[in-house]
Design an enzyme around this catalytic site. Structure first.
Site, short mmCIF file in Angstrom:
data_model
loop_
_atom_site.label_atom_id
_atom_site.label_comp_id
_atom_site.label_asym_id
_atom_site.label_seq_id
_atom_site.Cartn_x
_atom_site.Cartn_y
_atom_site.Cartn_z
N LYS A 36 2.19 -3.76 6.66
CA LYS A 36 2.59 -3.89 5.24
C LYS A 36 4.12 -3.78 5.12
O LYS A 36 4.73 -4.49 4.33
CB LYS A 36 1.89 -2.82 4.39
CG LYS A 36 0.38 -3.00 4.28
CD LYS A 36 0.01 -4.27 3.54
CE LYS A 36 -1.50 -4.46 3.44
NZ LYS A 36 -1.90 -5.72 2.81
N TYR A 67 -1.62 -0.49 10.64
CA TYR A 67 -1.90 -1.12 9.34
C TYR A 67 -0.72 -0.96 8.38
O TYR A 67 -0.23 -1.93 7.80
CB TYR A 67 -3.17 -0.49 8.72
CG TYR A 67 -3.32 -0.78 7.24
CD1 TYR A 67 -3.67 -2.05 6.80
CD2 TYR A 67 -3.10 0.21 6.28
CE1 TYR A 67 -3.79 -2.34 5.45
CE2 TYR A 67 -3.22 -0.06 4.93
CZ TYR A 67 -3.57 -1.33 4.52
OH TYR A 67 -3.68 -1.60 3.18
N SER A 86 0.83 -1.20 0.00
CA SER A 86 0.00 0.00 0.00
C SER A 86 0.86 1.25 0.00
O SER A 86 1.99 1.25 0.53
CB SER A 86 -0.85 -0.02 1.27
OG SER A 86 -1.50 1.21 1.46
P1 NAD Z 1 -11.35 -6.21 1.11
O1 NAD Z 1 -11.59 -6.17 2.57
O2 NAD Z 1 -12.47 -5.88 0.20
O3 NAD Z 1 -10.79 -7.65 0.69
C1 NAD Z 1 -10.01 -8.43 1.55
C2 NAD Z 1 -10.56 -9.85 1.50
O4 NAD Z 1 -9.77 -10.69 2.33
C3 NAD Z 1 -12.00 -9.95 1.99
O5 NAD Z 1 -12.74 -10.71 1.06
C4 NAD Z 1 -11.88 -10.68 3.34
O6 NAD Z 1 -13.02 -11.48 3.59
C5 NAD Z 1 -10.63 -11.50 3.12
N1 NAD Z 1 -9.86 -11.79 4.34
C6 NAD Z 1 -9.49 -10.93 5.32
N2 NAD Z 1 -8.77 -11.58 6.26
C7 NAD Z 1 -8.68 -12.87 5.85
C8 NAD Z 1 -8.06 -14.03 6.40
N3 NAD Z 1 -7.43 -13.99 7.56
N4 NAD Z 1 -8.15 -15.19 5.72
C9 NAD Z 1 -8.81 -15.25 4.53
N5 NAD Z 1 -9.43 -14.19 3.97
C10 NAD Z 1 -9.36 -13.02 4.63
O7 NAD Z 1 -10.08 -5.28 0.82
P2 NAD Z 1 -9.51 -4.73 -0.57
O8 NAD Z 1 -9.80 -3.29 -0.65
O9 NAD Z 1 -9.92 -5.61 -1.68
O10 NAD Z 1 -7.95 -4.87 -0.28
C11 NAD Z 1 -7.21 -5.99 -0.73
C12 NAD Z 1 -5.75 -5.82 -0.33
O11 NAD Z 1 -5.25 -4.61 -0.85
C13 NAD Z 1 -5.50 -5.77 1.18
O12 NAD Z 1 -4.30 -6.46 1.45
C14 NAD Z 1 -5.34 -4.29 1.46
O13 NAD Z 1 -4.53 -4.06 2.59
C15 NAD Z 1 -4.65 -3.83 0.18
N6 NAD Z 1 -4.86 -2.41 -0.11
C16 NAD Z 1 -6.13 -1.92 -0.22
C17 NAD Z 1 -6.34 -0.57 -0.48
C18 NAD Z 1 -7.74 0.00 -0.58
O14 NAD Z 1 -7.90 1.20 -0.46
N7 NAD Z 1 -8.78 -0.80 -0.81
C19 NAD Z 1 -5.24 0.29 -0.64
C20 NAD Z 1 -3.96 -0.24 -0.54
C21 NAD Z 1 -3.78 -1.60 -0.27
C1 UD1 Z 2 -6.43 5.77 3.80
C2 UD1 Z 2 -5.56 5.18 4.87
C3 UD1 Z 2 -4.42 4.42 4.21
C4 UD1 Z 2 -4.97 3.38 3.24
C5 UD1 Z 2 -5.87 4.09 2.22
C6 UD1 Z 2 -6.50 3.14 1.26
C7 UD1 Z 2 -5.69 6.71 6.77
C8 UD1 Z 2 -5.00 7.75 7.55
N1 UD1 Z 2 -5.03 6.26 5.71
O1 UD1 Z 2 -5.63 6.64 3.05
O2 UD1 Z 2 -3.66 3.77 5.19
O3 UD1 Z 2 -3.93 2.72 2.56
O4 UD1 Z 2 -6.90 4.77 2.94
O5 UD1 Z 2 -7.38 2.29 1.96
O6 UD1 Z 2 -6.79 6.27 7.10
N2 UD1 Z 2 -11.45 12.44 3.17
C9 UD1 Z 2 -12.38 13.40 3.48
N3 UD1 Z 2 -13.58 12.99 3.97
C10 UD1 Z 2 -13.89 11.69 4.19
C11 UD1 Z 2 -12.92 10.70 3.87
C12 UD1 Z 2 -11.71 11.12 3.39
O7 UD1 Z 2 -12.14 14.59 3.30
O8 UD1 Z 2 -15.00 11.38 4.66
C13 UD1 Z 2 -10.17 12.88 2.61
C14 UD1 Z 2 -8.97 12.52 3.45
O9 UD1 Z 2 -8.71 13.48 4.42
C15 UD1 Z 2 -7.89 12.42 2.38
C16 UD1 Z 2 -8.64 11.93 1.14
O10 UD1 Z 2 -10.01 12.24 1.37
O11 UD1 Z 2 -7.36 13.68 2.10
C17 UD1 Z 2 -8.52 10.43 0.91
O12 UD1 Z 2 -8.87 9.75 2.11
P1 UD1 Z 2 -9.03 8.17 2.18
O13 UD1 Z 2 -9.94 7.72 1.12
O14 UD1 Z 2 -9.39 7.82 3.58
O15 UD1 Z 2 -7.59 7.60 1.79
P2 UD1 Z 2 -6.14 7.94 2.40
O16 UD1 Z 2 -6.21 8.97 3.46
O17 UD1 Z 2 -5.24 8.19 1.26
#
Ligand code: NAD
Ligand code: UD1
Length: 348
Positions: free
Chosen positions: A154, A150, A126
Protein backbone atom coordinates in the site's frame (compact mmCIF):
# COMPACT_ATOMS: atom_id res chain seq x y z
CA UNK A 1 -26.66 10.08 -18.52
CA UNK A 2 -25.17 8.87 -15.26
CA UNK A 3 -21.37 8.99 -15.13
CA UNK A 4 -19.87 5.52 -15.35
CA UNK A 5 -17.35 4.57 -12.69
CA UNK A 6 -15.17 1.47 -13.06
CA UNK A 7 -15.04 -0.29 -9.69
CA UNK A 8 -12.15 -2.76 -9.58
CA UNK A 9 -12.83 -5.35 -6.89
CA UNK A 10 -16.45 -4.16 -6.94
CA UNK A 11 -17.80 -7.62 -6.10
CA UNK A 12 -15.88 -7.69 -2.79
CA UNK A 13 -16.85 -6.54 0.68
CA UNK A 14 -16.21 -2.78 0.51
CA UNK A 15 -16.64 -2.66 -3.27
CA UNK A 16 -20.17 -4.10 -3.23
CA UNK A 17 -21.31 -1.61 -0.60
CA UNK A 18 -19.72 1.18 -2.63
CA UNK A 19 -21.67 0.07 -5.72
CA UNK A 20 -24.89 0.63 -3.74
CA UNK A 21 -23.70 4.07 -2.60
CA UNK A 22 -22.72 4.98 -6.18
CA UNK A 23 -26.18 4.09 -7.51
CA UNK A 24 -27.81 6.05 -4.69
CA UNK A 25 -25.65 9.06 -5.58
CA UNK A 26 -26.62 8.91 -9.27
CA UNK A 27 -23.47 7.26 -10.65
CA UNK A 28 -23.41 4.05 -12.69
CA UNK A 29 -20.91 1.52 -11.31
CA UNK A 30 -19.29 -0.99 -13.68
CA UNK A 31 -17.69 -3.82 -11.71
CA UNK A 32 -14.31 -5.16 -12.82
CA UNK A 33 -13.38 -8.22 -10.75
CA UNK A 34 -11.62 -11.55 -11.20
CA UNK A 35 -13.77 -13.13 -8.45
CA UNK A 36 -10.68 -14.48 -6.68
CA UNK A 37 -12.25 -13.44 -3.38
CA UNK A 38 -15.87 -12.80 -4.27
CA UNK A 39 -19.04 -14.65 -5.15
CA UNK A 40 -21.13 -14.08 -8.25
CA UNK A 41 -24.16 -14.27 -5.92
CA UNK A 42 -23.42 -10.71 -4.90
CA UNK A 43 -24.81 -9.53 -8.25
CA UNK A 44 -28.30 -10.88 -7.53
CA UNK A 45 -28.16 -9.25 -4.13
CA UNK A 46 -27.11 -5.91 -5.61
CA UNK A 47 -30.00 -6.19 -8.06
CA UNK A 48 -32.38 -6.76 -5.15
CA UNK A 49 -31.10 -3.64 -3.36
CA UNK A 50 -30.65 -1.31 -6.36
CA UNK A 51 -33.40 -2.49 -8.73
CA UNK A 52 -30.92 -3.85 -11.26
CA UNK A 53 -27.42 -5.30 -11.05
CA UNK A 54 -24.46 -3.22 -12.17
CA UNK A 55 -22.72 -4.41 -15.30
CA UNK A 56 -19.86 -6.80 -14.56
CA UNK A 57 -16.65 -7.36 -16.46
CA UNK A 58 -14.79 -10.45 -15.34
CA UNK A 59 -11.12 -9.62 -15.57
CA UNK A 60 -7.86 -9.18 -13.75
CA UNK A 61 -6.35 -5.78 -12.96
CA UNK A 62 -2.99 -7.12 -14.10
CA UNK A 63 -4.42 -7.47 -17.62
CA UNK A 64 -3.77 -4.03 -19.05
CA UNK A 65 -5.37 -4.72 -22.44
CA UNK A 66 -8.59 -5.93 -20.83
CA UNK A 67 -8.77 -2.81 -18.65
CA UNK A 68 -8.24 -0.57 -21.67
CA UNK A 69 -11.10 -2.33 -23.43
CA UNK A 70 -13.30 -1.90 -20.37
CA UNK A 71 -12.47 1.81 -20.03
CA UNK A 72 -13.08 2.56 -23.72
CA UNK A 73 -16.15 0.45 -24.31
CA UNK A 74 -17.96 1.80 -21.26
CA UNK A 75 -16.98 5.46 -21.52
CA UNK A 76 -15.58 5.38 -17.98
CA UNK A 77 -15.06 8.74 -16.21
CA UNK A 78 -13.27 7.63 -13.06
CA UNK A 79 -11.97 4.49 -11.38
CA UNK A 80 -12.31 3.30 -7.80
CA UNK A 81 -9.56 0.74 -7.26
CA UNK A 82 -10.37 -1.82 -4.57
CA UNK A 83 -8.95 -4.94 -6.24
CA UNK A 84 -6.13 -6.27 -4.08
CA UNK A 85 -5.20 -9.03 -1.68
CA UNK A 86 -5.77 -7.82 1.88
CA UNK A 87 -4.52 -10.15 4.59
CA UNK A 88 -1.48 -8.90 6.49
CA UNK A 89 -0.71 -12.35 7.90
CA UNK A 90 -1.07 -14.10 4.54
CA UNK A 91 1.22 -11.51 2.95
CA UNK A 92 4.05 -12.62 5.23
CA UNK A 93 3.70 -16.17 3.85
CA UNK A 94 3.27 -15.20 0.19
CA UNK A 95 4.77 -11.75 -0.46
CA UNK A 96 5.17 -12.26 -4.21
CA UNK A 97 1.43 -12.73 -4.71
CA UNK A 98 0.84 -9.50 -2.78
CA UNK A 99 3.35 -7.45 -4.75
CA UNK A 100 2.02 -8.92 -7.98
CA UNK A 101 -1.69 -8.28 -7.31
CA UNK A 102 -1.40 -5.03 -5.42
CA UNK A 103 1.59 -3.26 -6.96
CA UNK A 104 1.81 -4.75 -10.46
CA UNK A 105 -2.01 -4.61 -10.68
CA UNK A 106 -1.99 -0.90 -9.83
CA UNK A 107 0.79 -0.20 -12.38
CA UNK A 108 -1.20 -1.96 -15.11
CA UNK A 109 -4.39 -0.14 -14.17
CA UNK A 110 -2.67 3.26 -14.23
CA UNK A 111 -1.05 2.51 -17.59
CA UNK A 112 -4.43 1.59 -19.05
CA UNK A 113 -6.06 4.71 -17.58
CA UNK A 114 -3.33 6.90 -19.00
CA UNK A 115 -3.70 5.34 -22.47
CA UNK A 116 -7.45 6.00 -22.34
CA UNK A 117 -7.24 9.52 -20.87
CA UNK A 118 -9.08 8.52 -17.71
CA UNK A 119 -7.29 10.53 -15.03
CA UNK A 120 -9.53 10.32 -11.97
CA UNK A 121 -8.77 7.64 -9.39
CA UNK A 122 -9.87 6.75 -5.87
CA UNK A 123 -7.38 4.33 -4.34
CA UNK A 124 -7.94 1.95 -1.39
CA UNK A 125 -5.12 2.44 1.04
CA UNK A 126 -5.10 1.30 4.64
CA UNK A 127 -4.33 2.28 8.20
CA UNK A 128 -1.82 -0.57 7.85
CA UNK A 129 0.57 1.99 6.29
CA UNK A 130 1.03 3.67 9.69
CA UNK A 131 2.35 0.68 11.62
CA UNK A 132 3.06 1.40 15.25
CA UNK A 133 2.55 5.17 15.19
CA UNK A 134 3.97 7.18 18.08
CA UNK A 135 0.96 9.42 18.62
CA UNK A 136 -2.76 8.80 18.55
CA UNK A 137 -4.94 9.70 16.78
CA UNK A 138 -2.93 9.17 13.61
CA UNK A 139 -2.89 12.06 11.17
CA UNK A 140 -2.33 11.75 7.46
CA UNK A 141 1.12 13.29 7.87
CA UNK A 142 2.15 10.77 10.55
CA UNK A 143 5.13 8.69 9.59
CA UNK A 144 4.37 5.58 7.58
CA UNK A 145 6.00 2.37 8.84
CA UNK A 146 4.05 -0.65 7.62
CA UNK A 147 4.65 -3.86 9.56
CA UNK A 148 3.78 -6.36 6.82
CA UNK A 149 4.37 -6.94 3.10
CA UNK A 150 0.67 -6.09 2.64
CA UNK A 151 1.14 -2.69 4.28
CA UNK A 152 4.28 -2.11 2.23
CA UNK A 153 2.40 -2.78 -1.03
CA UNK A 154 0.00 0.00 0.00
CA UNK A 155 2.90 2.38 0.73
CA UNK A 156 4.48 1.60 -2.65
CA UNK A 157 1.17 2.27 -4.44
CA UNK A 158 0.68 5.50 -2.49
CA UNK A 159 4.17 6.63 -3.56
CA UNK A 160 3.55 5.61 -7.15
CA UNK A 161 0.40 7.75 -7.13
CA UNK A 162 2.15 10.81 -5.69
CA UNK A 163 5.00 10.43 -8.22
CA UNK A 164 2.52 10.24 -11.09
CA UNK A 165 0.51 13.22 -9.96
CA UNK A 166 3.72 15.24 -9.61
CA UNK A 167 4.94 14.24 -13.09
CA UNK A 168 1.58 14.57 -14.86
CA UNK A 169 -0.53 17.28 -13.28
CA UNK A 170 -3.75 16.26 -15.08
CA UNK A 171 -4.41 13.44 -12.62
CA UNK A 172 -7.00 13.69 -9.82
CA UNK A 173 -6.20 11.09 -7.19
CA UNK A 174 -7.59 10.33 -3.75
CA UNK A 175 -5.64 7.98 -1.50
CA UNK A 176 -8.12 6.83 1.15
CA UNK A 177 -6.72 5.17 4.25
CA UNK A 178 -9.40 2.91 5.73
CA UNK A 179 -9.41 1.98 9.38
CA UNK A 180 -11.29 -1.19 10.45
CA UNK A 181 -14.44 -1.77 8.40
CA UNK A 182 -17.21 -3.76 10.05
CA UNK A 183 -20.98 -4.25 9.62
CA UNK A 184 -23.05 -4.81 6.52
CA UNK A 185 -25.80 -3.23 4.45
CA UNK A 186 -28.97 -2.80 6.53
CA UNK A 187 -30.92 -5.11 4.17
CA UNK A 188 -28.84 -8.12 5.28
CA UNK A 189 -28.37 -8.92 1.58
CA UNK A 190 -24.68 -8.03 1.23
CA UNK A 191 -21.88 -8.29 3.75
CA UNK A 192 -18.43 -9.71 4.38
CA UNK A 193 -18.20 -13.19 2.84
CA UNK A 194 -15.34 -14.67 4.80
CA UNK A 195 -13.76 -17.87 3.51
CA UNK A 196 -12.02 -20.16 6.00
CA UNK A 197 -10.91 -18.99 9.43
CA UNK A 198 -11.51 -15.23 9.66
CA UNK A 199 -8.26 -13.36 10.30
CA UNK A 200 -10.03 -10.21 11.49
CA UNK A 201 -11.92 -9.55 14.69
CA UNK A 202 -15.33 -8.62 13.20
CA UNK A 203 -16.16 -11.82 11.32
CA UNK A 204 -14.61 -14.03 14.02
CA UNK A 205 -16.74 -12.38 16.69
CA UNK A 206 -19.83 -12.79 14.54
CA UNK A 207 -19.21 -16.49 13.99
CA UNK A 208 -18.63 -17.11 17.70
CA UNK A 209 -21.93 -15.41 18.55
CA UNK A 210 -23.60 -17.60 15.92
CA UNK A 211 -22.17 -20.73 17.55
CA UNK A 212 -20.06 -21.61 14.49
CA UNK A 213 -16.87 -21.22 16.52
CA UNK A 214 -16.41 -22.15 20.15
CA UNK A 215 -14.76 -19.04 21.49
CA UNK A 216 -12.82 -15.95 20.55
CA UNK A 217 -9.13 -15.69 21.39
CA UNK A 218 -8.44 -12.15 22.53
CA UNK A 219 -4.90 -11.53 21.36
CA UNK A 220 -3.21 -9.86 24.32
CA UNK A 221 -4.67 -8.67 27.63
CA UNK A 222 -1.60 -6.75 28.75
CA UNK A 223 -1.45 -3.78 26.38
CA UNK A 224 -1.18 -0.32 27.83
CA UNK A 225 -4.85 0.46 27.06
CA UNK A 226 -7.90 1.05 29.28
CA UNK A 227 -8.66 -2.68 29.71
CA UNK A 228 -5.41 -4.22 28.43
CA UNK A 229 -6.78 -5.27 25.02
CA UNK A 230 -6.07 -3.72 21.61
CA UNK A 231 -7.86 -0.56 20.51
CA UNK A 232 -9.06 -0.04 16.91
CA UNK A 233 -11.19 2.43 14.97
CA UNK A 234 -14.11 0.33 13.70
CA UNK A 235 -16.03 2.01 10.90
CA UNK A 236 -19.38 0.96 9.42
CA UNK A 237 -18.80 -0.31 5.88
CA UNK A 238 -21.69 1.84 4.60
CA UNK A 239 -20.06 4.98 6.06
CA UNK A 240 -16.85 3.90 4.37
CA UNK A 241 -18.67 3.41 1.06
CA UNK A 242 -20.16 6.90 1.35
CA UNK A 243 -16.66 8.30 1.90
CA UNK A 244 -15.87 7.20 -1.67
CA UNK A 245 -18.74 9.26 -3.05
CA UNK A 246 -17.45 12.29 -1.16
CA UNK A 247 -13.97 11.68 -2.61
CA UNK A 248 -15.29 11.29 -6.16
CA UNK A 249 -17.16 14.58 -5.86
CA UNK A 250 -14.07 16.30 -4.53
CA UNK A 251 -12.02 15.00 -7.46
CA UNK A 252 -14.54 16.40 -9.95
CA UNK A 253 -13.65 19.89 -8.87
CA UNK A 254 -9.94 19.52 -8.17
CA UNK A 255 -6.98 18.04 -9.93
CA UNK A 256 -4.14 16.90 -7.69
CA UNK A 257 -3.52 14.45 -4.92
CA UNK A 258 -5.54 13.97 -1.78
CA UNK A 259 -4.75 11.67 1.15
CA UNK A 260 -7.49 11.13 3.71
CA UNK A 261 -8.11 8.89 6.71
CA UNK A 262 -11.53 7.22 6.70
CA UNK A 263 -12.30 6.27 10.27
CA UNK A 264 -14.63 7.42 13.04
CA UNK A 265 -11.97 9.02 15.23
CA UNK A 266 -12.98 6.83 18.17
CA UNK A 267 -11.14 3.73 19.30
CA UNK A 268 -12.79 0.76 21.02
CA UNK A 269 -11.06 -2.10 22.77
CA UNK A 270 -11.55 -5.74 21.81
CA UNK A 271 -13.45 -6.33 25.09
CA UNK A 272 -15.72 -3.36 24.35
CA UNK A 273 -16.43 -4.84 20.92
CA UNK A 274 -17.28 -8.19 22.48
CA UNK A 275 -19.71 -6.52 24.88
CA UNK A 276 -21.32 -4.45 22.10
CA UNK A 277 -21.73 -7.51 19.90
CA UNK A 278 -23.20 -9.64 22.68
CA UNK A 279 -25.74 -6.88 23.33
CA UNK A 280 -26.67 -6.43 19.65
CA UNK A 281 -27.01 -10.16 18.99
CA UNK A 282 -28.51 -11.18 22.32
CA UNK A 283 -25.99 -14.04 22.31
CA UNK A 284 -23.08 -14.72 24.62
CA UNK A 285 -19.60 -14.34 23.11
CA UNK A 286 -17.28 -16.72 24.99
CA UNK A 287 -13.66 -15.64 24.92
CA UNK A 288 -10.25 -16.36 26.40
CA UNK A 289 -7.31 -14.02 26.77
CA UNK A 290 -4.56 -15.43 24.54
CA UNK A 291 -0.97 -14.30 23.87
CA UNK A 292 -0.43 -11.22 21.73
CA UNK A 293 -0.55 -11.75 17.96
CA UNK A 294 2.77 -11.17 16.21
CA UNK A 295 2.90 -7.83 14.44
CA UNK A 296 -0.09 -6.34 16.36
CA UNK A 297 0.03 -2.86 17.82
CA UNK A 298 -1.68 -1.65 20.99
CA UNK A 299 -3.90 1.01 19.48
CA UNK A 300 -4.76 2.68 16.24
CA UNK A 301 -7.47 5.25 15.59
CA UNK A 302 -7.85 8.06 13.12
CA UNK A 303 -7.62 11.79 13.22
CA UNK A 304 -10.63 12.54 11.02
CA UNK A 305 -10.39 16.32 10.78
CA UNK A 306 -9.08 16.28 7.22
CA UNK A 307 -11.99 14.10 6.03
CA UNK A 308 -14.41 16.61 7.54
CA UNK A 309 -12.67 19.64 6.11
CA UNK A 310 -11.76 18.38 2.66
CA UNK A 311 -14.51 15.87 1.90
CA UNK A 312 -17.29 17.22 4.10
CA UNK A 313 -17.74 13.62 5.22
CA UNK A 314 -17.95 11.97 8.60
CA UNK A 315 -18.94 8.52 9.81
CA UNK A 316 -22.54 8.63 11.04
CA UNK A 317 -23.12 5.09 12.27
CA UNK A 318 -21.98 3.90 15.68
CA UNK A 319 -20.84 0.62 17.17
CA UNK A 320 -24.36 -0.64 18.05
CA UNK A 321 -25.54 -0.19 14.45
CA UNK A 322 -22.39 -1.85 13.07
CA UNK A 323 -22.93 -4.87 15.32
CA UNK A 324 -26.67 -5.11 14.59
CA UNK A 325 -26.08 -4.96 10.84
CA UNK A 326 -23.23 -7.52 10.97
CA UNK A 327 -25.50 -9.80 13.00
CA UNK A 328 -28.41 -9.47 10.54
CA UNK A 329 -26.06 -10.43 7.68
CA UNK A 330 -24.76 -13.41 9.71
CA UNK A 331 -28.13 -14.86 10.71
CA UNK A 332 -29.57 -14.48 7.24
CA UNK A 333 -26.45 -15.86 5.55
CA UNK A 334 -24.80 -18.34 7.94
CA UNK A 335 -22.57 -19.59 5.12
CA UNK A 336 -22.15 -16.18 3.47
CA UNK A 337 -23.17 -16.10 -0.18
CA UNK A 338 -22.91 -19.90 -0.28
CA UNK A 339 -25.98 -20.12 1.99
CA UNK A 340 -28.95 -22.29 1.10
CA UNK A 341 -30.39 -21.13 -2.26
CA UNK A 342 -33.98 -21.68 -0.98
CA UNK A 343 -33.29 -19.32 1.86
CA UNK A 344 -31.85 -16.87 -0.65
CA UNK A 345 -34.95 -17.08 -2.82
CA UNK A 346 -37.11 -16.34 0.19
CA UNK A 347 -35.02 -13.28 1.00
CA UNK A 348 -35.16 -11.72 -2.46
P1 NAD B 1 -12.27 -8.11 -0.73
O1 NAD B 1 -11.30 -9.21 -0.83
O2 NAD B 1 -13.62 -8.39 -0.21
O3 NAD B 1 -12.43 -7.39 -2.15
C1 NAD B 1 -11.39 -7.32 -3.09
C2 NAD B 1 -11.98 -7.70 -4.44
O4 NAD B 1 -10.96 -7.61 -5.43
C3 NAD B 1 -12.52 -9.12 -4.49
O5 NAD B 1 -13.81 -9.09 -5.08
C4 NAD B 1 -11.52 -9.88 -5.36
O6 NAD B 1 -12.16 -10.91 -6.10
C5 NAD B 1 -11.01 -8.77 -6.25
N1 NAD B 1 -9.63 -8.94 -6.74
C6 NAD B 1 -8.53 -9.29 -6.03
N2 NAD B 1 -7.45 -9.33 -6.83
C7 NAD B 1 -7.88 -8.99 -8.07
C8 NAD B 1 -7.23 -8.84 -9.33
N3 NAD B 1 -5.94 -9.10 -9.48
N4 NAD B 1 -7.97 -8.47 -10.40
C9 NAD B 1 -9.30 -8.22 -10.28
N5 NAD B 1 -9.97 -8.35 -9.11
C10 NAD B 1 -9.26 -8.74 -8.03
O7 NAD B 1 -11.57 -6.94 0.12
P2 NAD B 1 -12.19 -5.62 0.78
O8 NAD B 1 -12.24 -5.82 2.24
O9 NAD B 1 -13.42 -5.23 0.06
O10 NAD B 1 -11.00 -4.61 0.48
C11 NAD B 1 -11.03 -3.74 -0.63
C12 NAD B 1 -9.78 -2.87 -0.63
O11 NAD B 1 -9.70 -2.16 0.59
C13 NAD B 1 -8.47 -3.64 -0.76
O12 NAD B 1 -7.59 -2.88 -1.58
C14 NAD B 1 -7.95 -3.70 0.65
O13 NAD B 1 -6.54 -3.80 0.69
C15 NAD B 1 -8.43 -2.36 1.20
N6 NAD B 1 -8.59 -2.36 2.66
C16 NAD B 1 -9.41 -3.27 3.25
C17 NAD B 1 -9.55 -3.29 4.63
C18 NAD B 1 -10.43 -4.30 5.32
O14 NAD B 1 -10.27 -4.52 6.51
N7 NAD B 1 -11.37 -4.95 4.64
C19 NAD B 1 -8.86 -2.34 5.41
C20 NAD B 1 -8.05 -1.41 4.78
C21 NAD B 1 -7.92 -1.43 3.39
C1 UD1 C 1 -5.47 -6.14 10.44
C2 UD1 C 1 -4.18 -6.14 9.67
C3 UD1 C 1 -4.07 -4.83 8.90
C4 UD1 C 1 -5.30 -4.63 8.02
C5 UD1 C 1 -6.55 -4.68 8.91
C6 UD1 C 1 -7.81 -4.55 8.13
C7 UD1 C 1 -2.60 -7.47 10.98
C8 UD1 C 1 -1.43 -7.44 11.87
N1 UD1 C 1 -3.06 -6.28 10.60
O1 UD1 C 1 -5.42 -5.05 11.32
O2 UD1 C 1 -2.93 -4.86 8.08
O3 UD1 C 1 -5.25 -3.39 7.36
O4 UD1 C 1 -6.57 -5.94 9.59
O5 UD1 C 1 -7.95 -5.66 7.27
O6 UD1 C 1 -3.11 -8.52 10.59
N2 UD1 C 1 -8.20 -9.69 17.52
C9 UD1 C 1 -8.42 -10.61 18.51
N3 UD1 C 1 -8.86 -11.84 18.14
C10 UD1 C 1 -9.07 -12.21 16.85
C11 UD1 C 1 -8.83 -11.25 15.83
C12 UD1 C 1 -8.38 -10.01 16.21
O7 UD1 C 1 -8.25 -10.32 19.69
O8 UD1 C 1 -9.45 -13.36 16.58
C13 UD1 C 1 -7.76 -8.34 17.91
C14 UD1 C 1 -6.41 -7.95 17.36
O9 UD1 C 1 -5.38 -8.38 18.19
C15 UD1 C 1 -6.56 -6.43 17.30
C16 UD1 C 1 -8.05 -6.22 17.01
O10 UD1 C 1 -8.70 -7.43 17.40
O11 UD1 C 1 -6.27 -5.86 18.54
C17 UD1 C 1 -8.35 -5.96 15.55
O12 UD1 C 1 -7.75 -6.99 14.77
P1 UD1 C 1 -8.02 -7.14 13.20
O13 UD1 C 1 -9.47 -7.16 12.95
O14 UD1 C 1 -7.22 -8.31 12.73
O15 UD1 C 1 -7.48 -5.78 12.58
P2 UD1 C 1 -6.06 -5.05 12.73
O16 UD1 C 1 -5.15 -5.78 13.63
O17 UD1 C 1 -6.32 -3.63 13.03
Amino acid sequence: MAQRILVTGGAGYIGSHTCVALRQAGYEPVIYDNFSNASRQVLKRLAAICGSAPEVIEGDVRDRAAIETALRSHDIRAVIHFAALKSASESIEMPLAYYDNNVHGTVQLLSAMRACNVASLVFSSSAAVYGDAERMPVREDSQRAAQSPYGRTKIICEDLLSDISRAEPGWSIARLRYFNPFGAHESGLIGEDTRGVPPNLGPYLTQVAAGQRVQLSVFGGDYDTRDGTGVRDFIHVVDLAEGHIAALRKLEGDAGLLTVNLGTGTGYTVLEMIAAFAKASGRPVPYVIAPRRKGDIAECYADVSRAREMLDWRARRGLAEMCADAWRWQIRNPEGYASDPHREKAML
